[in-house]
Design a protein around this motif. Structure first.
Motif, short mmCIF file in Angstrom:
data_model
loop_
_atom_site.label_atom_id
_atom_site.label_comp_id
_atom_site.label_asym_id
_atom_site.label_seq_id
_atom_site.Cartn_x
_atom_site.Cartn_y
_atom_site.Cartn_z
N LEU A 123 122.23 -48.47 56.54
CA LEU A 123 121.62 -49.71 57.01
C LEU A 123 121.14 -49.57 58.45
CD1 LEU A 123 124.10 -52.37 55.57
CD2 LEU A 123 121.89 -51.68 54.65
N LEU A 124 121.93 -48.92 59.28
CA LEU A 124 121.54 -48.73 60.68
C LEU A 124 120.33 -47.83 60.78
CD1 LEU A 124 125.12 -48.20 62.20
CD2 LEU A 124 123.78 -50.31 62.12
N GLU A 125 120.30 -46.76 60.01
CA GLU A 125 119.16 -45.85 60.05
C GLU A 125 117.89 -46.51 59.52
OE1 GLU A 125 120.47 -42.53 57.80
OE2 GLU A 125 121.91 -41.83 59.32
N ALA A 126 118.04 -47.34 58.47
CA ALA A 126 116.86 -48.03 57.93
C ALA A 126 116.30 -49.02 58.95
CB ALA A 126 117.24 -48.76 56.65
N ALA A 127 117.19 -49.73 59.65
CA ALA A 127 116.74 -50.67 60.67
C ALA A 127 116.08 -49.93 61.83
CB ALA A 127 117.92 -51.50 61.18
N ALA A 128 116.62 -48.77 62.21
CA ALA A 128 116.02 -47.99 63.30
C ALA A 128 114.64 -47.46 62.90
CB ALA A 128 116.95 -46.83 63.67
N MET A 129 114.48 -47.08 61.65
CA MET A 129 113.18 -46.59 61.18
C MET A 129 112.15 -47.72 61.17
SD MET A 129 114.29 -44.05 58.06
CE MET A 129 112.56 -43.75 57.65
N ASP A 130 112.60 -48.95 61.01
CA ASP A 130 111.69 -50.10 61.05
C ASP A 130 111.36 -50.53 62.47
OD1 ASP A 130 111.58 -50.15 58.32
OD2 ASP A 130 113.15 -51.66 58.09
N GLY A 131 111.92 -49.84 63.45
CA GLY A 131 111.62 -50.15 64.84
C GLY A 131 112.53 -51.16 65.49
N ALA A 132 113.66 -51.46 64.85
CA ALA A 132 114.59 -52.43 65.42
C ALA A 132 115.41 -51.78 66.53
CB ALA A 132 115.52 -52.98 64.34
N GLY A 133 115.55 -52.48 67.66
CA GLY A 133 116.39 -52.00 68.74
C GLY A 133 117.85 -52.31 68.48
N LYS A 134 118.70 -51.90 69.41
CA LYS A 134 120.15 -52.09 69.22
C LYS A 134 120.51 -53.56 69.16
CE LYS A 134 121.47 -47.71 71.37
NZ LYS A 134 122.27 -47.04 72.43
N TRP A 135 119.87 -54.38 70.00
CA TRP A 135 120.18 -55.81 70.01
C TRP A 135 119.78 -56.46 68.70
CZ3 TRP A 135 123.26 -58.36 73.14
CH2 TRP A 135 123.20 -59.76 73.18
N ARG A 136 118.61 -56.08 68.20
CA ARG A 136 118.14 -56.66 66.93
C ARG A 136 118.97 -56.16 65.76
NH1 ARG A 136 111.83 -56.60 64.87
NH2 ARG A 136 112.12 -58.06 63.12
N VAL A 137 119.41 -54.90 65.81
CA VAL A 137 120.27 -54.37 64.75
C VAL A 137 121.58 -55.15 64.70
CG1 VAL A 137 121.65 -52.37 64.07
CG2 VAL A 137 119.27 -52.06 64.75
N LEU A 138 122.09 -55.48 65.87
CA LEU A 138 123.35 -56.22 65.91
C LEU A 138 123.23 -57.56 65.22
CD1 LEU A 138 126.24 -56.79 66.93
CD2 LEU A 138 125.23 -57.52 69.09
N TRP A 139 122.20 -58.35 65.59
CA TRP A 139 122.11 -59.73 65.11
C TRP A 139 121.42 -59.85 63.76
CZ3 TRP A 139 125.46 -62.44 67.44
CH2 TRP A 139 125.73 -62.25 68.78
N ARG A 140 120.61 -58.87 63.36
CA ARG A 140 119.90 -58.95 62.09
C ARG A 140 120.56 -58.13 60.98
NH1 ARG A 140 114.65 -60.91 62.53
NH2 ARG A 140 114.63 -62.48 64.22
N VAL A 141 121.41 -57.17 61.34
CA VAL A 141 122.00 -56.30 60.32
C VAL A 141 123.52 -56.37 60.35
CG1 VAL A 141 122.20 -53.92 59.48
CG2 VAL A 141 120.02 -54.72 60.44
N VAL A 142 124.11 -56.10 61.51
CA VAL A 142 125.57 -55.98 61.59
C VAL A 142 126.26 -57.32 61.38
CG1 VAL A 142 127.51 -55.31 63.06
CG2 VAL A 142 125.40 -53.96 63.09
N VAL A 143 125.82 -58.35 62.12
CA VAL A 143 126.48 -59.66 62.02
C VAL A 143 126.34 -60.27 60.64
CG1 VAL A 143 126.44 -62.03 62.87
CG2 VAL A 143 126.40 -60.13 64.49
N PRO A 144 125.15 -60.34 60.01
CA PRO A 144 125.08 -60.90 58.66
C PRO A 144 125.91 -60.13 57.64
CG PRO A 144 122.90 -60.80 59.64
CD PRO A 144 123.80 -60.03 60.55
N THR A 145 125.95 -58.80 57.76
CA THR A 145 126.74 -58.01 56.82
C THR A 145 128.23 -58.24 57.01
OG1 THR A 145 125.00 -56.32 56.85
CG2 THR A 145 127.13 -55.69 55.94
#
Length: 285
Positions: free
Chosen positions: A178-200
């Motif tokens: 999930l982290l690698e997919a978000a990084a490939m989509d251009g998401a930064g660390k802050w966006r990964v936190l609130w859009r991927v990590v927290v909802p999961t």
């Protein structure tokens, strides 16, 4: 010829075992609920009836004078608001700080993360009695003594230490795909936190929020030290101070205990489904 066991006999041991477990759980549930039932009965029982028939008798009529007297004697509505404000604020802030810390330690793999985890573990092991004097001195120095803000800061730090230690182990095993997919989509660390990590991780965070709220609500020792004004006291402190300073009959004492228990029970019942989902999500994961 091979002998076979009838279906009824094959199923009987399982049914007996399930029935035994159900009976045992029912008995344990009744034992747990018995004190609450006794408190509730005595809270609506007249003092004369209590003195004549004892604490285990059923009330002949509903006597609400004890509950009303206690409510106005301690201004219980104000104490409820103080407890709710402190507990809710601590729960929100502690979860937020825990998420930020655990994200840096568990997913960011920051340097010295083992030392930080040991520090948070040590903070969880320290008894509150060891923190009283330094916290009292610091709150006096910064002018926060006898204020709700001081209690909120203290309990936020205490609860966040536990939350950081717990979430760090959860985030350490977070799916890297999930982290690698978000990084490939251009998401930064802050966006990964609130859009991927927290909802999961939302089921785990909701369980933490519920526990932080209940733990803070039930705290007695530190609020007793830091909240000396009557208009700033929490529910446990108000109950303890009143029962220690003034003579109350059994009916009023039971009414105070009932009013102190009901808010925490209601909060637990409201968030029971959240706790169940969080535990099941953790088990499945």
């Amino acid at each position: 010829m091979v002998a076979t066991t009838p279906p009824a006999q094959r199923g009987r041991p399982g049914r007996l075992t399930a029935s035994t477990v159900l009976i045992g759980l029912t008995v344990l549930t009744l034992l747990v609920l018995a004190p609450f039932l006794v408190v509730a009965l005595n809270a609506v029982k007249a003092p004369a009836e209590y003195a004549a028939n004892g604490p285990l008798s059923l009330p002949g009529e509903l006597y609400l004078r004890g509950i009303v007297d206690f409510w106005f004697r301690v201004d219980f509505g104000e104490k409820l608001w103080n407890s709710f404000l402190i507990s809710a604020t601590v729960a929100v802030l502690a979860v937020l700080i825990s998420v930020l810390n655990a994200y840096a330690i568990g997913i960011g793999r920051m340097r010295g993360r083992i030392a930080f985890l040991m520090f948070f573990l040590l903070a969880n092991l320290l008894p509150q009695e060891a923190l009283v004097y330094p916290l009292y001195y610091l709150s006096k120095q910064v002018g926060l003594y006898n204020s709700r803000i001081a209690v909120i800061i203290i309990f936020t730090a205490i609860q966040a230490a536990f939350g950081t230690y717990l979430l760090s182990s959860v985030f350490r095993d977070f799916p890297r795909q999930l982290l690698e997919a978000a990084a490939m989509d251009g998401a930064g660390k802050w966006r990964v936190l609130w859009r991927v990590v927290v909802p999961t991780s939302w089921p785990t965070l909701s369980v933490l929020f519920t526990f932080f709220f209940i733990w803070t609500w039930n705290e007695f020792f530190l609020p007793l030290i830091f909240l000396i004004s009557n208009d700033k006291q929490t529910v446990p402190v108000a109950l303890g101070v009143l029962q220690g300073d003034r003579m109350m009959d059994a009916t009023t004492t039971s009414a105070s205990a009932l009013l102190g228990i009901v808010p925490a029970v209601l909060f637990f019942l409201i968030f029971q489904r959240t706790l169940t989902r969080g535990v099941l999500a953790g088990a499945v994961k």
